[in-house]
Design an enzyme around this catalytic site. Structure first.
Site, PDB file in Angstrom:
ATOM      1  N   TYR A 188       1.539  -1.495  -0.273  1.00 50.15           N
ATOM      2  CA  TYR A 188       2.198  -0.278   0.188  1.00 50.15           C
ATOM      3  C   TYR A 188       1.168   0.748   0.634  1.00 50.15           C
ATOM      4  O   TYR A 188      -0.022   0.607   0.377  1.00 50.15           O
ATOM      5  CB  TYR A 188       3.102   0.295  -0.909  1.00 50.15           C
ATOM      6  CG  TYR A 188       2.384   0.975  -2.054  1.00 50.15           C
ATOM      7  CD1 TYR A 188       1.650   0.228  -2.989  1.00 50.15           C
ATOM      8  CD2 TYR A 188       2.416   2.359  -2.212  1.00 50.15           C
ATOM      9  CE1 TYR A 188       1.000   0.858  -4.046  1.00 50.15           C
ATOM     10  CE2 TYR A 188       1.768   2.993  -3.263  1.00 50.15           C
ATOM     11  CZ  TYR A 188       1.062   2.228  -4.177  1.00 50.15           C
ATOM     12  OH  TYR A 188       0.403   2.849  -5.215  1.00 50.15           O
ATOM     13  N   ARG A 248      -6.235   0.504   5.946  1.00 52.95           N
ATOM     14  CA  ARG A 248      -6.201   0.019   4.557  1.00 52.95           C
ATOM     15  C   ARG A 248      -5.021  -0.932   4.343  1.00 52.95           C
ATOM     16  O   ARG A 248      -5.139  -1.929   3.626  1.00 52.95           O
ATOM     17  CB  ARG A 248      -6.132   1.198   3.580  1.00 52.95           C
ATOM     18  CG  ARG A 248      -6.263   0.756   2.124  1.00 52.95           C
ATOM     19  CD  ARG A 248      -6.413   1.925   1.158  1.00 52.95           C
ATOM     20  NE  ARG A 248      -5.216   2.749   1.123  1.00 52.95           N
ATOM     21  CZ  ARG A 248      -5.110   3.883   0.443  1.00 52.95           C
ATOM     22  NH1 ARG A 248      -6.135   4.341  -0.258  1.00 52.95           N
ATOM     23  NH2 ARG A 248      -3.991   4.579   0.459  1.00 52.95           N
ATOM     24  N   ARG A 287      12.806 -18.575  -5.229  1.00 50.89           N
ATOM     25  CA  ARG A 287      11.731 -18.230  -6.164  1.00 50.89           C
ATOM     26  C   ARG A 287      10.814 -19.418  -6.453  1.00 50.89           C
ATOM     27  O   ARG A 287      11.260 -20.456  -6.918  1.00 50.89           O
ATOM     28  CB  ARG A 287      12.318 -17.701  -7.474  1.00 50.89           C
ATOM     29  CG  ARG A 287      11.251 -17.187  -8.428  1.00 50.89           C
ATOM     30  CD  ARG A 287      11.830 -16.604  -9.703  1.00 50.89           C
ATOM     31  NE  ARG A 287      10.766 -16.064 -10.540  1.00 50.89           N
ATOM     32  CZ  ARG A 287      10.018 -16.805 -11.365  1.00 50.89           C
ATOM     33  NH1 ARG A 287      10.248 -18.091 -11.474  1.00 50.89           N
ATOM     34  NH2 ARG A 287       9.053 -16.251 -12.076  1.00 50.89           N
ATOM     35  N   HIS A 336       6.333 -19.665  -7.285  1.00 53.91           N
ATOM     36  CA  HIS A 336       5.110 -18.848  -7.312  1.00 53.91           C
ATOM     37  C   HIS A 336       4.258 -19.028  -6.059  1.00 53.91           C
ATOM     38  O   HIS A 336       3.717 -18.083  -5.518  1.00 53.91           O
ATOM     39  CB  HIS A 336       4.266 -19.171  -8.550  1.00 53.91           C
ATOM     40  CG  HIS A 336       4.853 -18.642  -9.825  1.00 53.91           C
ATOM     41  ND1 HIS A 336       6.051 -19.066 -10.327  1.00 53.91           N
ATOM     42  CD2 HIS A 336       4.408 -17.704 -10.686  1.00 53.91           C
ATOM     43  CE1 HIS A 336       6.316 -18.429 -11.451  1.00 53.91           C
ATOM     44  NE2 HIS A 336       5.339 -17.590 -11.692  1.00 53.91           N
ATOM     45  N   LYS A 384      -4.099  -2.254  -2.342  1.00 52.17           N
ATOM     46  CA  LYS A 384      -3.012  -1.320  -2.708  1.00 52.17           C
ATOM     47  C   LYS A 384      -1.721  -2.108  -2.924  1.00 52.17           C
ATOM     48  O   LYS A 384      -0.786  -2.076  -2.125  1.00 52.17           O
ATOM     49  CB  LYS A 384      -2.856  -0.222  -1.647  1.00 52.17           C
ATOM     50  CG  LYS A 384      -2.112   1.000  -2.200  1.00 52.17           C
ATOM     51  CD  LYS A 384      -2.328   2.221  -1.342  1.00 52.17           C
ATOM     52  CE  LYS A 384      -1.458   3.405  -1.746  1.00 52.17           C
ATOM     53  NZ  LYS A 384      -1.647   3.863  -3.125  1.00 52.17           N
ATOM     54  N   GLU A 444     -10.601   5.391 -12.423  1.00 57.22           N
ATOM     55  CA  GLU A 444      -9.811   6.339 -11.622  1.00 57.22           C
ATOM     56  C   GLU A 444      -8.540   6.659 -12.399  1.00 57.22           C
ATOM     57  O   GLU A 444      -8.279   6.074 -13.458  1.00 57.22           O
ATOM     58  CB  GLU A 444      -9.456   5.728 -10.261  1.00 57.22           C
ATOM     59  CG  GLU A 444      -8.633   4.463 -10.387  1.00 57.22           C
ATOM     60  CD  GLU A 444      -8.297   3.794  -9.057  1.00 57.22           C
ATOM     61  OE1 GLU A 444      -8.248   4.461  -8.025  1.00 57.22           O
ATOM     62  OE2 GLU A 444      -8.057   2.566  -9.088  1.00 57.22           O
ATOM     63  N   LEU A 459      -9.129   1.963  -6.207  1.00 60.88           N
ATOM     64  CA  LEU A 459      -8.572   2.048  -4.867  1.00 60.88           C
ATOM     65  C   LEU A 459      -9.417   3.068  -4.101  1.00 60.88           C
ATOM     66  O   LEU A 459      -9.613   4.192  -4.590  1.00 60.88           O
ATOM     67  CB  LEU A 459      -7.112   2.511  -4.905  1.00 60.88           C
ATOM     68  CG  LEU A 459      -6.502   2.536  -3.511  1.00 60.88           C
ATOM     69  CD1 LEU A 459      -6.130   1.120  -3.066  1.00 60.88           C
ATOM     70  CD2 LEU A 459      -5.286   3.440  -3.444  1.00 60.88           C
TER      71      LEU A 459
HETATM   72  N1  PDD Z   1      -1.542   6.626  -5.001  1.00 62.97           N
HETATM   73  N2  PDD Z   1      -6.030   5.429  -6.956  1.00 62.97           N
HETATM   74  C1  PDD Z   1      -4.823   4.863  -7.152  1.00 62.97           C
HETATM   75  C2  PDD Z   1      -4.672   3.846  -8.226  1.00 62.97           C
HETATM   76  C3  PDD Z   1      -3.730   5.228  -6.341  1.00 62.97           C
HETATM   77  O1  PDD Z   1      -2.535   4.645  -6.512  1.00 62.97           O
HETATM   78  C4  PDD Z   1      -3.926   6.208  -5.328  1.00 62.97           C
HETATM   79  C5  PDD Z   1      -2.794   6.630  -4.426  1.00 62.97           C
HETATM   80  C6  PDD Z   1      -5.199   6.788  -5.190  1.00 62.97           C
HETATM   81  C7  PDD Z   1      -5.494   7.804  -4.121  1.00 62.97           C
HETATM   82  O2  PDD Z   1      -5.438   7.211  -2.823  1.00 62.97           O
HETATM   83  P1  PDD Z   1      -5.025   8.063  -1.543  1.00 62.97           P
HETATM   84  O3  PDD Z   1      -5.992   9.213  -1.475  1.00 62.97           O
HETATM   85  O4  PDD Z   1      -5.180   7.117  -0.428  1.00 62.97           O
HETATM   86  O5  PDD Z   1      -3.603   8.545  -1.766  1.00 62.97           O
HETATM   87  C8  PDD Z   1      -6.226   6.355  -6.000  1.00 62.97           C
HETATM   88  C9  PDD Z   1      -0.380   6.927  -4.217  1.00 62.97           C
HETATM   89  C10 PDD Z   1      -0.357   8.350  -3.747  1.00 62.97           C
HETATM   90  C11 PDD Z   1       0.859   6.510  -4.980  1.00 62.97           C
HETATM   91  O6  PDD Z   1       0.817   5.418  -5.539  1.00 62.97           O
HETATM   92  O7  PDD Z   1       1.861   7.237  -4.982  1.00 62.97           O
END
Ligand code: PDD
Length: 287
Positions: free
Chosen positions: A33, A52, A100, A102, A147, A180, A205
């Site tokens: 996403y 990304r 379904r 895997h 992501k 993070e 991320l």
């Molecule tokens: N989250 N780290 C993680 C684990 C994240 O899920 C996100 C973003 C970030 C920051 O990335 P960016 O600057 O590209 O938004 C860092 C989004 C906002 C979410 O899951 O809602």
């Protein structure tokens, strides 16, 4: 007009928008996403987000659901239908619908959904008082650079933060180093006024807000180090903050119940937030 969502080729009223029960995103979290901020009707850093997205898809061997120009067209049409000026566009691509199993099916079309959400500006209280974070062990997998919609450890971490009266949980690796937040990148400012954030690797991320802020920091000539930092270093820092597409740059003033610095949003943090807001304000929509 009620809010609409885009689901696999059509625009639907948001509350009726649904996917099949055998969508692999639903069954296996087999999808990725993006959350793209929208400021004054403009998709902020849209191409970086789409780069990304392409990378996440290719790491998981999922095909792009449509070309980039087509994705941009659908994004703009959904924003137009929803009158979205300030908020975000959410897009999710899964491997698609299949019985379904895997292992990957070979003949499914990737599924694409998009939705939008309006956002109010961050409250004066958050900006003047800052946010609390807690720390907890990072329980995620070894590919946090993708992501993926597989977010269970992040969900549990954010819930633990909320139950502790905090906004975010900073996750800590086996060496005691902060990776993070659960949905944000983590930053500190040292006593010597150096801005520190963890280097991009499979452990985090690589946030688009992070990338843009790093560029602004370099342009403005602030001291910068991309390296990991421990929980102890964070607790002893002069300032702390977090970044994301929905937070932009927000001050952190408490870590595990202890004040950061003098307990107020830091001077450099406040400046960096302003640089980021000015950057968003300066953008013009690309085609
Ligand atoms: N989250 N780290 C993680 C684990 C994240 O899920 C996100 C973003 C970030 C920051 O990335 P960016 O600057 O590209 O938004 C860092 C989004 C906002 C979410 O899951 O809602």
């Amino acid at each position: 007009m009620p809010r609409q969502a885009y689901v696999n080729g059509s625009y639907k009223p948001h509350r009726e928008a649904a996917v099949h029960i055998e969508d692999r995103g639903y069954l296996f979290a087999d999808g990725v996403y993006e959350v793209v901020p929208v400021h004054n009707g403009i998709l902020v850093d849209e191409d970086l987000h789409l780069d990304r997205l392409d990378r996440s898809l290719s790491e998981l061997q999922i095909e792009a659901p449509m070309s980039r120009p087509a994705l941009k067209l659908v994004s703009r049409e959904l924003m137009r239908r929803n009158g979205l000026n300030n908020g975000f566009l959410y897009m999710q691509v899964t491997r698609g619908v299949a019985p379904r199993d895997h292992k990957f099916p070979h003949d499914t079309k990737p599924a694409l959904v998009m939705m939008t959400r309006q956002m109010k500006p961050h409250s004066e209280k958050v900006l003047s008082e800052g946010l609390k974070v807690i720390t907890l062990p990072d329980q995620r997998w070894a590919r946090c650079d993708i992501k993926s919609v597989s977010l269970l450890p992040n969900v549990l971490g954010k819930q633990a933060a909320a139950e502790a009266g905090a906004y975010e949980a900073w996750q800590v690796d086996g060496d005691g180093q902060v990776t993070e937040g659960t949905s944000t990148n983590a930053w500190i400012v040292t006593e010597g006024n150096r801005v520190i954030t963890r280097n991009a690797s499979n452990a985090i991320l690589n946030g688009i807000t992070r990338i843009t802020l790093l560029n602004l920091i370099r342009t403005e000539g602030y001291e910068l180090e991309e390296r990991s930092f421990s929980v102890e270093e964070a607790r002893a820092a002069r300032e702390a903050f977090l970044t994301s597409s929905t937070s932009f740059v927000l001050p952190v003033t408490q870590i595990d119940g202890q004040p950061v610095g003098n307990g107020h949003p830091g001077i450099l943090t406040t400046k960096l937030r302003q640089h980021y807001m000015d950057y968003m304000q300066s953008l013009r929509q690309s085609a």
